[in-house]
Scaffold this active site. Structure first.
Site, mmCIF file in Angstrom:
data_model
loop_
_atom_site.group_PDB
_atom_site.id
_atom_site.type_symbol
_atom_site.label_atom_id
_atom_site.label_comp_id
_atom_site.label_asym_id
_atom_site.label_seq_id
_atom_site.Cartn_x
_atom_site.Cartn_y
_atom_site.Cartn_z
ATOM 1 N N ASP A 206 0.833 -1.199 0.000
ATOM 2 C CA ASP A 206 0.000 0.000 0.000
ATOM 3 C C ASP A 206 0.870 1.252 0.000
ATOM 4 O O ASP A 206 2.045 1.206 0.386
ATOM 5 C CB ASP A 206 -0.879 0.035 1.259
ATOM 6 C CG ASP A 206 -2.128 -0.821 1.113
ATOM 7 O OD1 ASP A 206 -2.356 -1.338 0.010
ATOM 8 O OD2 ASP A 206 -2.841 -0.978 2.110
ATOM 9 N N LYS A 228 -3.149 2.573 -3.441
ATOM 10 C CA LYS A 228 -4.465 2.891 -2.879
ATOM 11 C C LYS A 228 -4.420 4.297 -2.285
ATOM 12 O O LYS A 228 -4.445 4.498 -1.077
ATOM 13 C CB LYS A 228 -4.870 1.847 -1.849
ATOM 14 C CG LYS A 228 -5.003 0.461 -2.446
ATOM 15 C CD LYS A 228 -5.396 -0.556 -1.400
ATOM 16 C CE LYS A 228 -6.830 -0.368 -0.972
ATOM 17 N NZ LYS A 228 -7.278 -1.423 -0.036
#
Length: 418
Positions: A206, A228
Site C-alpha cells: 500500500d 491505494k
C-alpha cells in the site's frame, strides 16, 4: 603418564569458559541473595523449569512475588554451609564478598558449578548474555566483558528479527502473509512482520506502508504498488486479490504489506477470504495501528484514568449524510470519551458539524496529527468548533489522524518547537 610439564599447566589464551546448555528441568538450583542482582537471573531459571530455592535475609518485592506465586521457594535467613546440598547449580548473588566466596567454596567442594555475581572470574561458571528467538537459545560470552557480550547478543538478535541473518536455509513455502507495517516509522513494524518481509518473493504494498522497508528488499523481490491513494487512482480490490492468488500459484511467498494493521480499515479480511477460497494458506501478522499509536506519538493518550473510559475509532471515508454511512453520529456525539477519526481530513467540516448538532460541546479539544511517527509529523491543535477551519488554514493533507475529546488537549509539551 599424565603430562605435568609447565606447558600443560599454562592457562589457554582467550576465554576459558566452555559454553554449554544445562537441562535444569526439575533440578534443584540454589540462589544465595535476594536483591536486584538475583532478581534479574531468576526469570530465566524459572522459565527453564528449574526447582529454584533462594536463601537471603531480605528479598525484593519482585522476588517475594515470585515466591507467593509458587515459582520459587524462599528462606529468609543468612546463608549457611550445607545450603547447596543436592543442588545441580548455584549462584552467589549477595552484596557480601565473604558470603559469595563461601558459597563458591562449598560449591567447589561439592563439584557444583557456581556463578559468582560480584567477581565473575572467582566463580566456576559464568552467565552469558542470553536471548531466545523462535525456538533458539542464544548465549554470548566475552571473557567477563558484560557490556560487549550484551551488545553482540543484541546485534545478533536484531539481525535475526529483521531477517538480515536467517536461521533457516530452506526457502519459504508458497503462501500469503498479510502484514501490518505500522503507522509509518519503519522501526514500528513488528519483529515477525519484518522477518517475513525479508523472506518474500513478491510484495504487494500500500501507499501507506513504510517505503524504507521496501528499500531493504533484495533485487530478486518483485514489488507491486497497490497505489491505494485516498480520493485518487486506486488498484481495485479484486485486482489486489488476484495479484496475491497469482503470486501463490507461481510458487512465490507473497507478503501483502499494509500501513497500520491489516484489519483496521485495511480490507485485510477481504483478502483473507479471497485467499482461503482459493485454497491458499494465509498468515496474518497484526500491526501497530495508527489510531492509537499516532496520537501516542503526539503525546495524546486515547484513554486516561478519571477522564475517559472509552475510545471509538471511526472511518471518515463517507460523509455523515451519505447513504452508505454506517455510523450513528448522534449516538457518537453523546459519548464522553475519545473519538479518533481516520481518513477524515477532506470531510472534517461535516463530521464536526454532525458532532456539534448531536450535542458535543463546541470547546471539546480536537487535535490533528499529520504523518504521525515520521520526522515530518505535524500537530495542529483546535477545538471542535474551529478544527475544520484550522485544517484548511494549515493545509493539512492525508494521511492524518483527528482526535476529539478531553484527552485531545493533552500532550502540548510534546509539540515540536519552531
Amino acid at each position: 603418564m599424565p603430562n605435568t610439564s609447565d606447558t600443560a599447566s599454562t592457562p589457554p589464551v582467550g576465554d576459558p569458559n566452555y559454553l554449554v546448555g544445562l537441562d535444569l528441568r526439575g533440578r534443584r538450583v540454589v540462589v544465595v541473595g535476594g536483591g536486584t542482582v538475583a532478581q534479574r537471573r531468576l526469570g530465566l531459571l524459572v522459565a527453564a523449569g528449574a526447582d529454584v530455592h533462594v536463601v537471603s535475609r531480605v528479598v525484593t518485592p519482585a522476588v517475594e512475588g515470585m515466591a507467593t506465586a509458587g515459582q520459587i521457594s524462599v528462606e529468609l535467613r543468612a546463608y549457611a554451609d550445607g545450603d547447596l546440598d543436592d543442588a545441580w547449580y548455584a549462584m552467589a548473588c549477595t552484596d557480601e564478598p565473604e558470603t559469595n566466596a563461601a558459597v563458591v567454596a562449598e560449591a567447589t567442594a561439592k563439584r557444583i558449578f557456581c556463578v559468582r555475581a560480584d567477581i565473575a572470574r572467582d566463580g566456576t561458571a559464568v552467565t552469558p548474555a542470553t536471548a531466545r528467538y523462535d525456538g533458539l537459545s542464544l548465549g554470548v560470552l566475552a571473557g567477563g566483558a558484560h557490556r560487549r557480550s550484551a551488545a553482540v547478543r543484541n546485534g545478533l538478535l536484531e539481525a535475526l528479527q529483521s531477517g538480515v541473518v536467517t536461521d533457516d536455509s530452506e526457502p519459504v513455502p508458497p503462501g500469503v502473509a498479510l502484514v501490518g507495517g505500522g503507522p509509518g516509522d519503519p522501526d514500528l513494524i513488528t519483529v515477525r512482520g519484518r522477518r517475513l518481509l525479508a523472506r518474500a518473493d513478491l510484495v504487494v504494498a500500500d501507499r501507506l506502508a513504510p517505503p524504507e522497508l521496501l528499500a531493504e528488499l533484495g533485487p530478486h523481490v518483485e514489488v507491486i504498488d497497490a497505489a491505494k491513494i485516498p480520493y485518487g487512482r486506486s488498484m481495485a480490490q479484486e485486482a489486489i486479490n488476484l495479484a496475491l492468488i497469482e503470486g501463490y500459484k507461481a510458487g512465490k511467498f507473497v507478503v501483502r504489506l499494509k500501513g497500520g494493521d491489516p484489519y483496521v480499515f485495511g480490507r485485510g479480511y477481504e483478502e483473507l477470504e479471497a485467499c482461503t477460497e482459493a485454497g491458499i494458506p494465509v498468515t496474518v501478522v497484526p500491526g501497530i495501528t495508527s489510531p492509537i499509536s499516532v496520537p501516542g506519538a503526539a503525546g495524546i493518550p486515547v484513554t486516561h484514568r478519571g477522564v475517559t473510559h472509552e475510545f471509538v475509532v471511526v472511518s471518515g471515508h463517507v460523509a455523515p449524510d451519505h447513504p452508505d454511512s454506517l455510523v450513528d453520529w448522534s449516538a457518537l456525539a453523546k459519548l464522553r470519551g475519545t473519538i479518533v477519526l481516520m481518513m477524515a481530513v477532506e470531510r472534517i467540516d461535516k463530521f464536526a458539524t454532525a458532532l456539534l448538532e448531536g450535542g458535543r460541546p463546541a470547546d471539546t479539544p480536537a487535535t490533528v496529527i499529520q504523518e504521525g511517527t515520521l520526522r515530518t509529523q505535524r500537530v495542529v491543535r483546535a477545538d471542535l468548533a474551529t478544527v475544520a477551519a484550522r485544517v484548511k488554514e494549515e493545509g493539512i493533507r492525508p494521511p492524518a489522524i483527528i482526535v476529539i475529546g478531553p484527552t485531545a488537549g493533552f500532550g502540548a509539551a510534546f509539540d515540536p518547537q519552531p
